[in-house]
Design a protein around this motif. Sequence first.
Motif, short mmCIF file in Angstrom:
data_model
loop_
_atom_site.label_atom_id
_atom_site.label_comp_id
_atom_site.label_asym_id
_atom_site.label_seq_id
_atom_site.Cartn_x
_atom_site.Cartn_y
_atom_site.Cartn_z
N GLY A 14 -47.84 -58.78 -21.45
CA GLY A 14 -46.59 -59.43 -21.05
C GLY A 14 -46.82 -60.55 -20.06
O GLY A 14 -46.17 -61.60 -20.12
N LEU A 15 -47.76 -60.34 -19.16
CA LEU A 15 -48.09 -61.37 -18.16
C LEU A 15 -48.67 -62.61 -18.84
O LEU A 15 -48.26 -63.73 -18.55
CB LEU A 15 -49.09 -60.80 -17.14
N LEU A 16 -49.60 -62.40 -19.75
CA LEU A 16 -50.18 -63.52 -20.48
C LEU A 16 -49.14 -64.23 -21.34
O LEU A 16 -49.12 -65.46 -21.43
CB LEU A 16 -51.34 -63.05 -21.35
N LEU A 17 -48.27 -63.45 -21.97
CA LEU A 17 -47.21 -64.05 -22.77
C LEU A 17 -46.27 -64.88 -21.90
O LEU A 17 -45.81 -65.94 -22.31
CB LEU A 17 -46.42 -62.97 -23.52
N GLY A 18 -46.00 -64.40 -20.69
CA GLY A 18 -45.14 -65.14 -19.77
C GLY A 18 -45.75 -66.48 -19.37
O GLY A 18 -45.06 -67.50 -19.32
N VAL A 19 -47.05 -66.49 -19.11
CA VAL A 19 -47.74 -67.73 -18.77
C VAL A 19 -47.69 -68.69 -19.96
O VAL A 19 -47.41 -69.88 -19.81
CB VAL A 19 -49.21 -67.45 -18.34
N GLY A 20 -47.95 -68.15 -21.13
CA GLY A 20 -47.89 -68.97 -22.34
C GLY A 20 -46.49 -69.52 -22.56
O GLY A 20 -46.33 -70.69 -22.94
N ALA A 21 -45.48 -68.70 -22.31
CA ALA A 21 -44.09 -69.15 -22.47
C ALA A 21 -43.79 -70.29 -21.51
O ALA A 21 -43.09 -71.25 -21.86
CB ALA A 21 -43.13 -67.99 -22.24
N GLY A 22 -44.30 -70.20 -20.29
CA GLY A 22 -44.10 -71.27 -19.32
C GLY A 22 -44.72 -72.57 -19.77
O GLY A 22 -44.10 -73.64 -19.65
N LEU A 23 -45.92 -72.50 -20.31
CA LEU A 23 -46.59 -73.70 -20.80
C LEU A 23 -45.86 -74.31 -21.99
O LEU A 23 -45.64 -75.52 -22.05
CB LEU A 23 -48.04 -73.38 -21.18
N VAL A 24 -45.47 -73.46 -22.93
CA VAL A 24 -44.76 -73.94 -24.11
C VAL A 24 -43.42 -74.54 -23.72
O VAL A 24 -43.04 -75.62 -24.20
CB VAL A 24 -44.57 -72.80 -25.14
N SER A 25 -42.69 -73.88 -22.84
CA SER A 25 -41.37 -74.40 -22.45
C SER A 25 -41.50 -75.74 -21.73
O SER A 25 -40.64 -76.61 -21.90
CB SER A 25 -40.60 -73.39 -21.60
N GLY A 26 -42.56 -75.92 -20.96
CA GLY A 26 -42.78 -77.21 -20.30
C GLY A 26 -43.00 -78.32 -21.31
O GLY A 26 -42.45 -79.42 -21.17
N LEU A 27 -43.77 -78.03 -22.35
CA LEU A 27 -44.02 -79.02 -23.40
C LEU A 27 -42.74 -79.33 -24.19
O LEU A 27 -42.46 -80.49 -24.49
CB LEU A 27 -45.11 -78.53 -24.35
N VAL A 28 -41.99 -78.29 -24.49
CA VAL A 28 -40.73 -78.48 -25.22
C VAL A 28 -39.76 -79.31 -24.39
O VAL A 28 -39.12 -80.24 -24.88
CB VAL A 28 -40.10 -77.12 -25.60
N PHE A 29 -39.66 -78.99 -23.09
CA PHE A 29 -38.75 -79.74 -22.22
C PHE A 29 -39.12 -81.22 -22.16
O PHE A 29 -38.24 -82.08 -22.22
CB PHE A 29 -38.72 -79.15 -20.81
N LYS A 30 -40.40 -81.53 -22.06
CA LYS A 30 -40.82 -82.93 -22.03
C LYS A 30 -40.36 -83.68 -23.28
O LYS A 30 -39.90 -84.82 -23.20
CB LYS A 30 -42.33 -83.05 -21.87
N GLN A 31 -40.49 -83.03 -24.43
CA GLN A 31 -40.07 -83.66 -25.68
C GLN A 31 -38.55 -83.83 -25.74
O GLN A 31 -38.05 -84.87 -26.17
CB GLN A 31 -40.55 -82.85 -26.88
N VAL A 32 -37.83 -82.81 -25.29
CA VAL A 32 -36.37 -82.89 -25.27
C VAL A 32 -35.91 -83.98 -24.32
O VAL A 32 -35.01 -84.77 -24.64
CB VAL A 32 -35.75 -81.52 -24.89
N TRP A 33 -36.54 -84.07 -23.16
CA TRP A 33 -36.15 -85.10 -22.19
C TRP A 33 -36.42 -86.49 -22.74
O TRP A 33 -35.64 -87.42 -22.54
CB TRP A 33 -36.87 -84.90 -20.85
N LYS A 34 -37.52 -86.64 -23.47
CA LYS A 34 -37.82 -87.94 -24.10
C LYS A 34 -36.72 -88.31 -25.09
O LYS A 34 -36.32 -89.47 -25.17
CB LYS A 34 -39.16 -87.89 -24.83
N LEU A 35 -36.23 -87.33 -25.84
CA LEU A 35 -35.16 -87.59 -26.80
C LEU A 35 -33.85 -87.95 -26.10
O LEU A 35 -33.12 -88.83 -26.55
CB LEU A 35 -34.93 -86.37 -27.69
N ILE A 36 -33.57 -87.28 -25.00
CA ILE A 36 -32.30 -87.49 -24.29
C ILE A 36 -32.30 -88.81 -23.53
O ILE A 36 -31.37 -89.61 -23.65
CB ILE A 36 -32.02 -86.33 -23.30
N GLU A 37 -33.33 -89.04 -22.75
CA GLU A 37 -33.36 -90.20 -21.84
C GLU A 37 -34.33 -91.29 -22.26
O GLU A 37 -34.32 -92.37 -21.68
CB GLU A 37 -33.69 -89.74 -20.42
N GLY A 38 -35.21 -91.00 -23.19
CA GLY A 38 -36.18 -91.99 -23.60
C GLY A 38 -37.26 -92.24 -22.56
O GLY A 38 -37.97 -93.24 -22.61
N GLU A 39 -37.39 -91.33 -21.61
CA GLU A 39 -38.39 -91.46 -20.54
C GLU A 39 -39.43 -90.37 -20.68
O GLU A 39 -39.12 -89.26 -21.12
CB GLU A 39 -37.72 -91.33 -19.17
N GLN A 40 -40.63 -90.68 -20.28
CA GLN A 40 -41.73 -89.72 -20.33
C GLN A 40 -41.53 -88.57 -19.34
O GLN A 40 -41.72 -87.42 -19.66
CB GLN A 40 -43.06 -90.43 -20.06
#
Length: 90
Positions: A14-40
């Motif tokens: 569960g701990l490892l999955l949580g760390v992985g979830a944090g990394l994945v969510s960070g990557l997803v958020f960056k892509q979503v933010w790029k779509l919303i604001e067009g900024e890196q």
Amino acid sequence: MSHVAAKVAYRPVGLLLGVGAGLVSGLVFKQVWKLIEGEQDAPHATDQDRGWGEIVIAAAIQGAIFAAVKATVDRAGAVAVHRATGYWPG
């Protein structure tokens, strides 16, 4: 494997999955933010050149994405442990 043993065995997973979830969510958020604001880069709370609205909206989106990814990963891990051991790790 007993219920207690399954619960204990799931903790490091569960701990490892949580760390992985944090990394994945960070990557997803960056892509979503790029779509919303067009900024890196999304604004940080201390960015002087960004307004309150933009900062709070970015934080809310980031939090929602993190919560959704973490819940998905946690649930999938619990289901996998249940299938493997017959015990629910919660």
